[in-house]
Design an enzyme around this catalytic site. Structure first.
Site: not given
Ligand SMILES: NC(=O)c1ccc[n+]([C@@H]2O[C@H](COP(=O)([O-])OP(=O)(O)OC[C@H]3O[C@@H](n4cnc5c(N)ncnc54)[C@H](O)[C@@H]3O)[C@@H](O)[C@H]2O)c1
Length: 252
Positions: A155, A159
């Site tokens: 990851y 990132k």
């Molecule tokens: N939630 C957090 O605390 C957090 C922290 C740091 C970074 N992020 C980043 O923010 C972004 C969103 O995170 P989130 O928490 O909403 O995640 P989440 O898991 O709730 O949602 C992610 C979405 O991406 C979709 N997805 C997965 N693989 C895919 C693919 N191959 N093609 C198209 N869609 C795909 C999933 O179906 C899901 O709807 C991510 O990149 C994550 O790494 C989140």
């Protein structure tokens, strides 16, 4: 506010979590939003929410960002149907955490393929139409983890890669009216965070100077600013939205 009136905003991973919160925010500000996700059912449920809440047009497509042909078809479809593409939000991402010696080849490739390669596929497809219109905003999702995080070699590599990619897109886009920036969220309440094991989550939450996790709306606020016309002189940055956790250790 109607600052996105007439703008077309494409968001990957838009069916839930941060992607859906951003879609809701951009739609509330007048944008036509194109939501893409690999999860068809979640996408259908999500657009129900969007239709209920806002009287705006939107488009949904089942797209796996790891497949460049699907991404190209998606972006071409948006420009053909809606005439333009103003904002791309590279939000899709997954986690498969483990200590380095237990990360399988599959776990490595899956995480890099969705976050990093997927972001590249979308940026490459979006660059042409953005260049032709002399305007574009690319916002990609990094994470507070990009600086290094225990149990997340795959990851973190993805990132940190997003940061390098963003800085290079910023250089290549600058003379064409295209900005590229990254958001590095801290701990935000989404299904992804819920999937983390409880003790690890609690330990991290205690390290946040603000002492609480963030809301998806906090991220949507940052994205709506970075992708706006008004943010046109900001490019190549990583915006931490994390309650202060990235500041570093504190003895109190
Ligand atoms: N939630 C957090 O605390 C957090 C922290 C740091 C970074 N992020 C980043 O923010 C972004 C969103 O995170 P989130 O928490 O909403 O995640 P989440 O898991 O709730 O949602 C992610 C979405 O991406 C979709 N997805 C997965 N693989 C895919 C693919 N191959 N093609 C198209 N869609 C795909 C999933 O179906 C899901 O709807 C991510 O990149 C994550 O790494 C989140």
């Amino acid at each position: 506010m109607n600052r996105y009136q007439g703008r077309v905003v494409a968001i990957t991973g838009a069916a839930q979590g941060l992607g859906l919160a951003m879609a809701t925010r951009f739609a509330a500000e007048g944008a036509v939003v194109a939501l893409a996700d690999v999860n068809e059912q979640a996408l259908t449920d999500a657009t129900g929410t969007l239709t209920d809440a806002h009287d705006t047009k939107h488009r949904t497509d089942v797209v796996d960002v790891t497949d460049s042909a699907q991404v190209n078809t998606w972006i071409n479809g948006i420009t053909a149907d809606l005439g333009r593409l103003d904002v791309l939000v590279n939000n899709a991402g997954i986690i498969r955490d483990n200590r380095v010696e237990d990360i399988t080849d599959d776990d490595w490739h899956a995480v890099i393929d969705v976050s990093l390669t997927g972001g590249f596929h979308c940026a490459r497809a979006a660059f042409g139409p953005m260049k032709r219109q002399g305007y574009g905003r690319i916002v990609s999702f990094s994470s507070m983890s990009w600086r290094g995080n225990f149990g997340q070699t795959n990851y973190v590599a993805a990132k940190a890669g997003i940061v390098g990619m963003t800085r290079t897109l910023a250089l290549e886009g600058a003379r064409h009216g295209i900005t590229a920036n990254a958001i590095a969220p801290g701990l935000i309440e989404t299904p992804m965070l819920a999937s983390m094991n409880g003790p690890a989550r609690d330990k991290l939450t205690n390290k946040i100077p603000m002492r609480h996790t963030g809301r998806p709306e906090d991220i949507a606020e940052a994205a709506a600013f970075l992708a706006s016309e008004a943010a046109g002189y900001i490019t190549g940055i990583v915006l931490d939205v994390d309650g202060g956790i990235s500041i570093g250790s504190s003895i109190r």
